[in-house]
Design an enzyme around this catalytic site. Structure first.
Site, short mmCIF file in Angstrom:
data_model
loop_
_atom_site.label_atom_id
_atom_site.label_comp_id
_atom_site.label_asym_id
_atom_site.label_seq_id
_atom_site.Cartn_x
_atom_site.Cartn_y
_atom_site.Cartn_z
N HIS A 99 0.80 -1.22 0.00
CA HIS A 99 0.00 0.00 0.00
C HIS A 99 0.84 1.27 0.00
O HIS A 99 0.29 2.38 -0.02
CB HIS A 99 -0.93 -0.01 1.23
CG HIS A 99 -2.15 0.81 1.09
ND1 HIS A 99 -2.45 1.86 1.92
CD2 HIS A 99 -3.18 0.74 0.20
CE1 HIS A 99 -3.60 2.40 1.57
NE2 HIS A 99 -4.07 1.75 0.52
N LYS A 141 2.88 4.47 -1.07
CA LYS A 141 2.78 5.38 -2.23
C LYS A 141 4.00 6.30 -2.24
O LYS A 141 4.09 7.25 -1.46
CB LYS A 141 1.49 6.20 -2.15
CG LYS A 141 0.25 5.41 -1.75
CD LYS A 141 -0.11 4.34 -2.76
CE LYS A 141 -1.19 3.41 -2.22
NZ LYS A 141 -2.45 4.05 -1.85
N ASP A 161 15.30 10.87 -9.23
CA ASP A 161 16.61 11.37 -8.79
C ASP A 161 16.57 11.63 -7.29
O ASP A 161 16.41 10.70 -6.51
CB ASP A 161 17.01 12.60 -9.60
CG ASP A 161 17.18 12.29 -11.08
OD1 ASP A 161 17.44 11.11 -11.41
OD2 ASP A 161 17.03 13.20 -11.92
#
Length: 531
Positions: free
Chosen positions: A172, A174, A179
Site C-alpha cells: 500500500h 505510495k 533522482d
C-alpha cells in the site's frame, strides 16, 4: 551527586538547549513546540530522522497539482525513477511520458513496486499487461516487482475471487521519486486520482538522503516479490523457480527458489527491522541551529510481519499530549473511517485534546454505487462511524461550541463534493485551536484496522519548528497570501491551508440518521478488520 543549585541550573540549560544524541547524530529540540518536544525526542530513539529545509517542502492540494508534478518529475529524470503504488490504471498519460523519457535518457533506471493481486486482475487492461510494452522496449532499464501478501494461501487463495483477494493484505506504500526528489502521497496512479479524487501530496525537492531511503525501502521487498516479465523472456537473472507462473502474456517470476511465497513472514520482519536500524545508524548530524529544519520521521506499519511502528508511535503521541497543560487540537481525516480501535480509545479518553475528524460521505466513497457486495461498503463505514460516535457520546466528549472552529471535544464531519470522491488521510496537530500545526502525519496509512494489521504501509511524521519569536504570527486567523518571512512559519501556514482546503467541503455528519441494513451488519462482522 550535584549540589541542588547546580542541578537546577543544569536542568534549565538542558531544557533550553535540548540536544539528544544517538550514535552519530544529534537531534536539537529547543525550537520544537513544548507540547511535542518530548515526543520528538522519543521518536529519535526509534526512527530514522531527516532534516529537511522548509523551502524544500511543497504541500500540494489538488489532484491536478499531483499529476502535473508527477509528469514534471518524470520529464526531468537524469538517473532514476522509482514509483511505488497499489496499481496503475488504464490509459494513463504517465506511461507515455515514462516511455519517452527512457528513450531520451538510456541511462535512466525505472523501478516499480506494485501490489500483485490488484495489478493482475483478469483482463487486457490490467496493470501487468499495461507495463509489458515498457518491459519489452527497455529490458535493461525497467524493473517491475509485484508484492503479494503471504496471508492468502491454501484453498482460500484458489476460491477467493480476484476482486476480493486484497482483503488479506496489499502493498500500500505510495512513493513517487525521481533522482533526489520525492513525492509522498496516498494516491494511486489512476485517472481519478489525477482529476476528481481528493488526497494529500507532499513534495520534497533535492533531498538525496530521503530519496535514498525511499528507493531502498522499495528495493527491500524485491527479494520476496514477484518480478514481472514478458512471456518467454530469457533474462539471465531469472533462473527456473517452481513458484513462478505464467498468465496472459506475462510471467511472474519468483526470485528466491528456496523461499516459499506463502511463508516469508519472518524474512520480511527481519528485513524491515534491519532496514530501519541501518537507516538510523547512518544518519548525518543535525544541521546548525541557524539552518532551521523540519524533522521527518519515516514510519513502517506491516502488522502481518509484526512491524507496528505507527501503532506504537500513535500511542506515544497521545501519552505525551495527555500530559500537556494546554489544550492541543488534533485534526484527523481518513477516506475509509473504520478508525483502528486503540486510536479511537486514545481520542475518546484524551480529555484535554480536542479532535476534529473528516471522513468521506457515502457518496464520496469510491465504492458508492458499486454492484454486489462492494456496494455495501459505504454503508459499512456508516456503521463504524455510528459506533465511534456512540462511544464519544458515552464518554461525554461530543463537540461543544458555536462552530467547528470554536469548541471543545470530538467533532465528526463528512466530506462531500459533487462528482468527487475522497481518499485523503492523516493528522495535523496544533498546540491550540488558534495556532498553526506543528506536526503532521501523511503517507499511505488509512489509520484503520486494515492499515494496522493487514496492509504494508509507509508514512511520515513531520515536525516543524515553532520559534517563540514567531508566536505573535502563529494564528490560523493570520494566514498570509504570500510567503511568510520565517520559512518554518510559512510551512506551518501551508499545513493550515491544507486543513482548511479539506474542511471547505466538510459538512455536518449525517450518519446518525442513516439506516444500516442487518445484512450489511452481518457482512461487516464477517470481514471484520478487512474494511
Amino acid at each position: 551527586m550535584l549540589p541542588p543549585l547546580l542541578a537546577q541550573r543544569t536542568a534549565i540549560l538542558s531544557s533550553r538547549y535540548a540536544n539528544f544524541c544517538f550514535r552519530r547524530r544529534c537531534l536539537t529540540t529547543s525550537t520544537i513546540n513544548p507540547s511535542i518536544r518530548d515526543f520528538a525526542s522519543e521518536l529519535a530513539k526509534t526512527q530514522p530522522v531527516f532534516h529537511v529545509a522548509p523551502t524544500s517542502v511543497r504541500v500540494l492540494r489538488r489532484p491536478s497539482d499531483f499529476y502535473d508534478a508527477l509528469l514534471n518529475m518524470i520529464n526531468k529524470a537524469e538517473r532514476r525513477i522509482f514509483l511505488s503504488s497499489l496499481y496503475i490504471g488504464s490509459n494513463e498519460e504517465e506511461l507515455a511520458t515514462l516511455e519517452r523519457r527512457l528513450r531520451e535518457k538510456p541511462t535512466v533506471k525505472l523501478d516499480f513496486v506494485l501490489d500483485l493481486n490488484r495489478s493482475t486482475r483478469p483482463g487486457k487492461r490490467s496493470t501487468a499487461n499495461l507495463l509489458l510494452p515498457l518491459l519489452r522496449q527497455f529490458p535493461t532499464q525497467v524493473n517491475v516487482s509485484m508484492f503479494r501478501s503471504p496471508s492468502l494461501r491454501g484453498m482460500l487463495a484458489k476460491i477467493v475471487p480476484p476482486r476480493f483477494n486484497e482483503g488479506w493484505g496489499t502493498w500500500h506504500a505510495k512513493i513517487y521519486g525521481v533522482d533526489d526528489d520525492v513525492m509522498i502521497s496516498g494516491a494511486n496512479l489512476n485517472e481519478s486520482y489525477f482529476t476528481n479524487r481528493q488526497d494529500r501530496y507532499i513534495y520534497f525537492s533535492d533531498q538525496p538522503e530521503l530519496a535514498r531511503y525511499c528507493h531502498e525501502f522499495m528495493q527491500l521487498v524485491t527479494p520476496f516479490s514477484y518480478k514481472l516479465l514478458p512471456s518467454g523472456s530469457q533474462s539471465p537473472d531469472t533462473t527456473s523457480s517452481v513458484h513462478s507462473y505464467t498468465q496472459d502474456d506475462y510471467t511472474l517470476h519468483w526470485p528466491e527458489p528456496d523461499t516459499h511465497p506463502h511463508y516469508f513472514n519472518s524474512t520480511a520482519e527481519a528485513a524491515f527491522k534491519s532496514f530501519q536500524k541501518r537507516s538510523r545508524e547512518r544518519q548525518s548530524p543535525s544541521p546548525s541551529p541557524k539552518g532551521k529544519a523540519a524533522l521527518l520521521f519515516p514510519v513502517i506499519q506491516a502488522g502481518q510481519f509484526n512491524i507496528q511502528e505507527e501503532e506504537t508511535i500513535f500511542s506515544k503521541l497521545f501519552r505525551f499530549l495527555s500530559r500537556d497543560s494546554g489544550r492541543p487540537l488534533l485534526d484527523l481525516t481518513s477516506g475509509y473511517f473504520s478508525l483502528y480501535t486503540p486510536y479511537q480509545e486514545h481520542i475518546v479518553s484524551a480529555k484535554n485534546v480536542d479532535c476534529r475528524i473528516v471522513a468521506a460521505s457515502p457518496k464520496a466513497n469510491g465504492f458508492y454505487g458499486s454492484k454486489g457486495i462492494s456496494g455495501r461498503i459505504p454503508e459499512g463505514y456508516t456503521l463504524y462511524e455510528q459506533r465511534f460516535m456512540k462511544a464519544v457520546s458515552k464518554a461525554g466528549r461530543l463537540w461543544r461550541g458555536p462552530s467547528v472552529f470554536e469548541g471543545q471535544g470530538v467533532l465528526l464531519s463528512e466530506w462531500e463534493k459533487p462528482g468527487w470522491t475522497y481518499h485523503a488521510k492523516g493528522i495535523w496537530l496544533s498546540p491550540s485551536s488558534s495556532s498553526l500545526p506543528v506536526l503532521t502525519l501523511f503517507g499511505s496509512t488509512n489509520l484503520n484496522s486494515r492499515s494496522a494489521h493487514i496492509d504494508t504501509e509507509l508514512s511520515f511524521f513531520m515536525i516543524v519548528p515553532s520559534e517563540p519569536s514567531s508566536e505573535s504570527k502563529d494564528s490560523v486567523d493570520k494566514i498570509p497570501d504570500g510567503t511568510a518571512d520565517d520559512e518554518c512559519l510559512s510551512l506551518r501556514h501551508e499545513l493550515a491551508r491544507e486543513i482548511q482546503g479539506i474542511r471547505e467541503n466538510a459538512v455536518e455528519w449525517k450518519g446518525g440518521s442513516r439506516n444500516v441494513r442487518w445484512t450489511t451488519r452481518f457482512i461487516v462482522w464477517l470481514v471484520k478488520g478487512m474494511l
